[in-house]
Design a protein around this motif. Structure first.
Motif, PDB file in Angstrom:
ATOM      1  N   HIS A  19      -9.999  46.312  33.276  1.00  0.00           N
ATOM      2  CA  HIS A  19      -9.271  47.436  33.847  1.00  0.00           C
ATOM      3  C   HIS A  19      -8.601  48.194  32.701  1.00  0.00           C
ATOM      4  N   PRO A  20      -9.154  49.331  32.280  1.00  0.00           N
ATOM      5  CA  PRO A  20      -8.477  50.116  31.241  1.00  0.00           C
ATOM      6  C   PRO A  20      -7.217  50.753  31.796  1.00  0.00           C
ATOM      7  N   VAL A  21      -6.210  50.921  30.936  1.00  0.00           N
ATOM      8  CA  VAL A  21      -4.958  51.576  31.338  1.00  0.00           C
ATOM      9  C   VAL A  21      -4.606  52.621  30.288  1.00  0.00           C
ATOM     10  N   SER A  22      -3.778  53.569  30.675  1.00  0.00           N
ATOM     11  CA  SER A  22      -3.252  54.498  29.689  1.00  0.00           C
ATOM     12  C   SER A  22      -2.408  53.713  28.693  1.00  0.00           C
ATOM     13  N   PRO A  23      -2.578  53.958  27.398  1.00  0.00           N
ATOM     14  CA  PRO A  23      -1.889  53.146  26.382  1.00  0.00           C
ATOM     15  C   PRO A  23      -0.384  53.093  26.611  1.00  0.00           C
ATOM     16  N   VAL A  24       0.186  51.895  26.432  1.00  0.00           N
ATOM     17  CA  VAL A  24       1.622  51.721  26.627  1.00  0.00           C
ATOM     18  C   VAL A  24       2.132  50.678  25.640  1.00  0.00           C
ATOM     19  N   ARG A  25       3.282  50.946  25.042  1.00  0.00           N
ATOM     20  CA  ARG A  25       3.910  49.996  24.105  1.00  0.00           C
ATOM     21  C   ARG A  25       4.787  49.029  24.876  1.00  0.00           C
ATOM     22  N   VAL A 129       3.296  45.830  19.824  1.00  0.00           N
ATOM     23  CA  VAL A 129       2.194  45.475  20.715  1.00  0.00           C
ATOM     24  C   VAL A 129       1.968  46.635  21.678  1.00  0.00           C
ATOM     25  N   ASP A 130       0.771  47.237  21.610  1.00  0.00           N
ATOM     26  CA  ASP A 130       0.386  48.345  22.484  1.00  0.00           C
ATOM     27  C   ASP A 130      -0.765  47.901  23.371  1.00  0.00           C
ATOM     28  N   VAL A 131      -0.619  48.035  24.684  1.00  0.00           N
ATOM     29  CA  VAL A 131      -1.625  47.563  25.639  1.00  0.00           C
ATOM     30  C   VAL A 131      -2.570  48.703  26.016  1.00  0.00           C
ATOM     31  N   PHE A 132      -3.887  48.387  26.026  1.00  0.00           N
ATOM     32  CA  PHE A 132      -4.922  49.359  26.382  1.00  0.00           C
ATOM     33  C   PHE A 132      -5.747  48.927  27.600  1.00  0.00           C
ATOM     34  N   GLY A 133      -5.513  47.715  28.086  1.00  0.00           N
ATOM     35  CA  GLY A 133      -6.252  47.260  29.263  1.00  0.00           C
ATOM     36  C   GLY A 133      -6.030  45.777  29.499  1.00  0.00           C
ATOM     37  N   LEU A 206      -3.437  57.230  13.309  1.00  0.00           N
ATOM     38  CA  LEU A 206      -4.293  57.886  14.290  1.00  0.00           C
ATOM     39  C   LEU A 206      -4.006  57.310  15.664  1.00  0.00           C
ATOM     40  N   ARG A 207      -4.152  58.149  16.671  1.00  0.00           N
ATOM     41  CA  ARG A 207      -3.939  57.731  18.054  1.00  0.00           C
ATOM     42  C   ARG A 207      -5.114  58.225  18.890  1.00  0.00           C
ATOM     43  N   VAL A 208      -5.572  57.365  19.809  1.00  0.00           N
ATOM     44  CA  VAL A 208      -6.666  57.713  20.716  1.00  0.00           C
ATOM     45  C   VAL A 208      -6.138  57.685  22.143  1.00  0.00           C
ATOM     46  N   THR A 209      -6.424  58.758  22.898  1.00  0.00           N
ATOM     47  CA  THR A 209      -5.943  58.908  24.268  1.00  0.00           C
ATOM     48  C   THR A 209      -7.076  59.482  25.118  1.00  0.00           C
ATOM     49  N   PRO A 210      -7.214  59.079  26.377  1.00  0.00           N
ATOM     50  CA  PRO A 210      -8.183  59.765  27.242  1.00  0.00           C
ATOM     51  C   PRO A 210      -7.882  61.254  27.310  1.00  0.00           C
ATOM     52  N   SER A 211      -8.878  62.100  27.106  1.00  0.00           N
ATOM     53  CA  SER A 211      -8.656  63.554  27.169  1.00  0.00           C
ATOM     54  C   SER A 211      -8.079  63.942  28.524  1.00  0.00           C
ATOM     55  N   GLY A 212      -7.125  64.872  28.504  1.00  0.00           N
ATOM     56  CA  GLY A 212      -6.493  65.321  29.739  1.00  0.00           C
ATOM     57  C   GLY A 212      -5.263  64.540  30.114  1.00  0.00           C
ATOM     58  N   LYS A 214      -1.447  62.734  28.956  1.00  0.00           N
ATOM     59  CA  LYS A 214      -0.358  62.884  28.005  1.00  0.00           C
ATOM     60  C   LYS A 214      -0.445  61.771  26.971  1.00  0.00           C
ATOM     61  N   PRO A 215      -0.466  62.102  25.671  1.00  0.00           N
ATOM     62  CA  PRO A 215      -0.534  61.051  24.648  1.00  0.00           C
ATOM     63  C   PRO A 215       0.639  60.094  24.761  1.00  0.00           C
ATOM     64  N   ALA A 216       0.346  58.809  24.570  1.00  0.00           N
ATOM     65  CA  ALA A 216       1.386  57.790  24.624  1.00  0.00           C
ATOM     66  C   ALA A 216       2.010  57.600  23.245  1.00  0.00           C
ATOM     67  N   THR A 217       3.135  56.892  23.199  1.00  0.00           N
ATOM     68  CA  THR A 217       3.795  56.615  21.917  1.00  0.00           C
ATOM     69  C   THR A 217       3.227  55.331  21.325  1.00  0.00           C
ATOM     70  N   THR A 218       1.914  55.306  21.146  1.00  0.00           N
ATOM     71  CA  THR A 218       1.213  54.149  20.608  1.00  0.00           C
ATOM     72  C   THR A 218       0.422  54.590  19.378  1.00  0.00           C
ATOM     73  N   SER A 219      -0.226  53.628  18.713  1.00  0.00           N
ATOM     74  CA  SER A 219      -1.057  53.955  17.560  1.00  0.00           C
ATOM     75  C   SER A 219      -2.287  53.058  17.564  1.00  0.00           C
TER      76      SER A 219
END
Length: 387
Positions: A19-25, A129-133, A206-212, A214-219
């Motif tokens: 289950h992918p999630v929007s990046p979160v610290r 620690v940044d969670v992506f899924g 560098l930070r990667v975010t799903p297009s569309g 809001k970028p998260a405060t992760t790296s």
């Protein structure tokens, strides 16, 4: 770490859905997020609560996909990340030295206490620690993995798959993923790619975010001036099957190699407590000699160390150490052509690690090669995929 791998305490396993999630610290020891507001000392660990945190399920959680970063280490050190309430293994996930932050992606089984643990070997260092899924047993909303032949998806140095030229500090670029590099035009929900920062002009990330979104405060990739630094990324796809990449504090070239994608159909992930499969320093899994030009290693990864013979792909943490000169390491399914992609970029005297997800090839094996200069290689298995 080195030496024999102890028999790990059993951890929750079973075929799971991603289950992918929007990046979160969820952890930042610099400000007290998710852990005490202080560096981790030598031989100390922090217990990171994952289950029920930042929107993740409170029960049934099997594994977490997270970027773990060492920040401001006071001396050469390594982190070992492992499931909560499990004997600490003699493995490592990332290596760092003073003066630079170092990240690495982990795909880690969650202990029966809903936690993972992060152990620091030497000195004092902060931890992010940044969670992506995550994975659990729920097929509803979950997806499966499809390994691909490694392919270059984009390279800003040549204008491959994106505009040509450096990504300037504060700039963002949308990169098309769906329909390219073996990823289907429709149905793919997340991608596995190795993202590399090439010759940045100063320190940044560098930070990667799903297009569309809001970028998260992760790296995803942290670097210093002149570096060539990779890190594996697992990220949900955004609008039109695209990803947004942005640079903070520095201008840099960016390179991306795709290794697979997630969709409704495919293979399911099973995580395990880390176990060592390869160490060329002591002859584990390969001859006791450094890897160099013309000396490929074919490493059996399925049918051993708790990985079943039917595994279709493996999750490895690969570390290069005692590096003689600048080079790069490639990992690919045994029997396939040596790809024009890289998993680790090496510099003389530096120990570097990166997570690798690779399809299993002939004789239940993967191949590893170091193109230009000698180094020792270490590989720890963290999980595998089954149909």
């Amino acid at each position: 770490g080195s030496g024999p791998t102890p028999t790990p305490t059993p951890v929750p396993t079973g075929a799971a859905y991603f289950h992918p999630v929007s990046p979160v610290r969820i952890v930042d020891t610099r400000n007290g997020t998710g852990a005490p507001r202080q560096p981790i000392g030598p031989g100390e660990r922090i217990r990171v609560k994952v289950a029920g945190t930042a929107g993740l399920p409170a029960t049934g959680l099997k594994a977490v996909v997270a970027n773990v970063t060492a920040v401001q280490p006071t001396q050469a050190m390594h982190f070992t990340v492992y499931p909560g309430r499990v004997d600490r293994p003699t493995t490592s996930n990332l290596n760092a030295v003073p003066g630079r932050p170092v990240p690495n992606l982990v795909v880690m089984a969650v202990g029966d206490d809903g936690c993972i643990e992060v152990f620091n070997s030497h000195g004092r260092t902060h931890c992010l620690v940044d969670v992506f899924g995550y994975t659990d047993g729920r097929s509803n909303g979950g997806v499966k993995f499809n390994p691909t032949v490694p392919r270059r998806l984009f390279d800003s140095r040549h204008g491959t798959g994106m505009r040509r030229g450096v990504l300037a500090a504060g700039d963002a670029v949308d990169v098309q993923v769906a329909g390219r590099g073996g990823v289907p035009k429709t149905g793919a929900t997340a991608v596995v790619l190795n993202l590399t920062a090439v010759q940045p002009d100063r320190s940044g990330h560098l930070r990667v975010t799903p297009s569309g979104r809001k970028p998260a405060t992760t790296s995803n990739v942290n670097f210093a001036a002149g570096d060539v630094v990779p890190n594996l990324v697992i990220c949900e796809l955004g609008d039109g099957g695209t990803l947004r990449i942005d640079a903070a504090a520095a201008s840099t070239h960016v390179v991306g190699d795709v290794f697979g994608y997630f969709a409704a159909d495919g293979d399911r992930l099973i995580t395990m407590a880390p176990r060592r499969l390869l160490d060329t320093r002591d002859g584990t899994g390969a001859p006791q000699r450094r890897l160099g030009p013309g000396r490929r290693v074919d490493l059996q990864v399925a049918g051993i160390a708790g990985v079943p013979a039917a595994a279709t792909a493996v999750v490895l943490n690969v570390t290069a150490t005692r590096v003689a000169a600048s080079s790069h390491v490639s990992v690919w399914p045994r029997g396939g052509a040596d790809p024009s992609t890289s998993n680790l970029n090496l510099r003389a005297g530096r120990t570097i690690a990166n997570l690798v997800i690779c399809r299993v090839g002939e004789q239940q094996s993967v191949s590893l090669a170091n193109a230009l200069a000698e180094c020792d290689l270490v590989a720890d298995v963290l999980g595998y995929f089954v149909t």
